[in-house]
Motif scaffolding. Structure first.
Motif, short mmCIF file in Angstrom:
data_model
loop_
_atom_site.label_atom_id
_atom_site.label_comp_id
_atom_site.label_asym_id
_atom_site.label_seq_id
_atom_site.Cartn_x
_atom_site.Cartn_y
_atom_site.Cartn_z
N MET A 255 3.36 -0.21 4.02
CA MET A 255 2.50 0.97 4.11
C MET A 255 3.34 2.23 4.32
N THR B 286 1.84 5.92 3.64
CA THR B 286 0.43 5.76 3.30
C THR B 286 -0.42 6.78 4.06
N GLU B 287 -1.43 7.33 3.38
CA GLU B 287 -2.37 8.26 4.01
C GLU B 287 -3.53 7.45 4.58
N PHE C 277 0.82 -1.21 0.00
CA PHE C 277 0.00 0.00 0.00
C PHE C 277 0.86 1.27 0.00
N ARG C 278 2.08 1.19 -0.42
CA ARG C 278 2.99 2.34 -0.28
C ARG C 278 2.41 3.58 -0.96
N GLU C 279 2.29 4.67 -0.15
CA GLU C 279 1.78 5.97 -0.58
C GLU C 279 0.36 5.90 -1.15
N ALA C 280 -0.40 4.90 -0.73
CA ALA C 280 -1.80 4.82 -1.14
C ALA C 280 -2.65 5.80 -0.34
N ASP C 281 -3.81 6.16 -0.89
CA ASP C 281 -4.78 7.02 -0.20
C ASP C 281 -5.83 6.12 0.44
N ILE D 65 3.84 6.51 8.00
CA ILE D 65 2.40 6.42 7.75
C ILE D 65 1.67 7.51 8.52
#
Length: 271
Positions: free
Chosen positions: A77, A80-81, A57-61, A100
């Protein structure tokens, strides 16, 4: 039955240089284990008991996701936001979560054991009863978090910001907490036995009824620290001068030769 590779192909497609994921398909499959969701948009996803083990999920919203009891073991993660998420009772064991952003999230009962939470933003989270055993939280922010009954045994919290946390009955046994900021924290009934607290800040901190047996308080700042009923047996690095601005009561247990004044109304912090 669809195999794992088929499931990944179904859920994740390449679009415009980033991975685009169908939230509806994730809902139908109740998760996406081992999926690559880098830079993905999953805002508001609502899937109880989802399986995301090993996903990236790296840098996922993931703002506002509702994923109680989710399996996030071994996930990536980083950055991640995840603000205002509900991941109550989720399992983040051995997850990579550096930087995170989980500000104001619900993480009560979640398991972060052995996770990498360096520089993570956990400000104002509800982490009641959460587990952070042997997790790396160096430089993390927990300011104003609710951490009552949480377990940080053997955790690394060097230079973490834990100002104003509400952490009654929290466990910090043998944790590494040098230079941690615990100003105005409520640590009543906490267990800090064997904790490393060199140069830690305890200004106006409530440590009433806390257990600090064998802890290291070398150069700790103890201005208006309340040790009423606390057990400081065999505490290291503590001098009479260090205790001059702290207070306690008749039930405070101190190392041999040290004394402490009684707490009074003037020791209450109005800020």
């Amino acid at each position: 039955m669809m195999g794992r590779l088929g499931l990944v192909f179904l859920l994740v497609t390449w679009a415009g240089g980033a991975w685009a994921t169908s939230q509806q398909k994730i809902v139908e499959a109740k998760g996406c284990p081992d999926c690559r969701l880098v830079l993905g948009s999953l805002r508001g996803l609502d899937v109880p008991d989802a399986n995301f083990r090993g996903a990236n999920f790296r840098e996922a919203d993931m703002k506002g996701v509702v994923l109680p009891r989710a399996d996030f073991r071994d996930v990536s993660m980083e950055r991640t936001e995840m603000e205002k998420a509900d991941v109550t009772d989720a399992n983040f064991t051995e997850a990579s979560m550096r930087d995170i952003d989980m500000e104001k999230s619900k993480v009560a009962g979640a398991n972060f054991s052995e996770a990498d939470l360096r520089d993570a933003d956990l400000e104002e989270v509800d982490g009641t009863g959460a587990r952070f055993v042997d997790a790396d939280m160096r430089g993390a922010t927990f300011r104003r978090a609710i951490l009552a009954g949480a377990n940080f045994t053997d955790g690394h919290l060097e230079r973490a910001d834990m100002e104003r946390i509400i952490a009654r009955g929290v466990v910090f046994r043998d944790a590494r907490m040098d230079y941690v900021d615990l100003d105005r924290a409520d640590l009543s009934g906490a267990d800090l036995s064997g904790a490393h607290l060199k140069s830690a800040r305890f200004s106006s901190t409530n440590l009433s009824g806390a257990r600090l047996v064998g802890a290291n308080l070398d150069d700790a700042l103890l201005r208006r620290t309340n040790f009423s009923g606390a057990d400081l047996t065999d505490v290291k690095g503590l001098s009479q001068e260090d205790l001059s601005l702290a207070c306690g009561d008749s039930k405070t247990i101190l190392p041999s030769g040290l004394k402490i004044r009684r707490c009074s109304a003037d020791d209450q912090d109005d800020d």
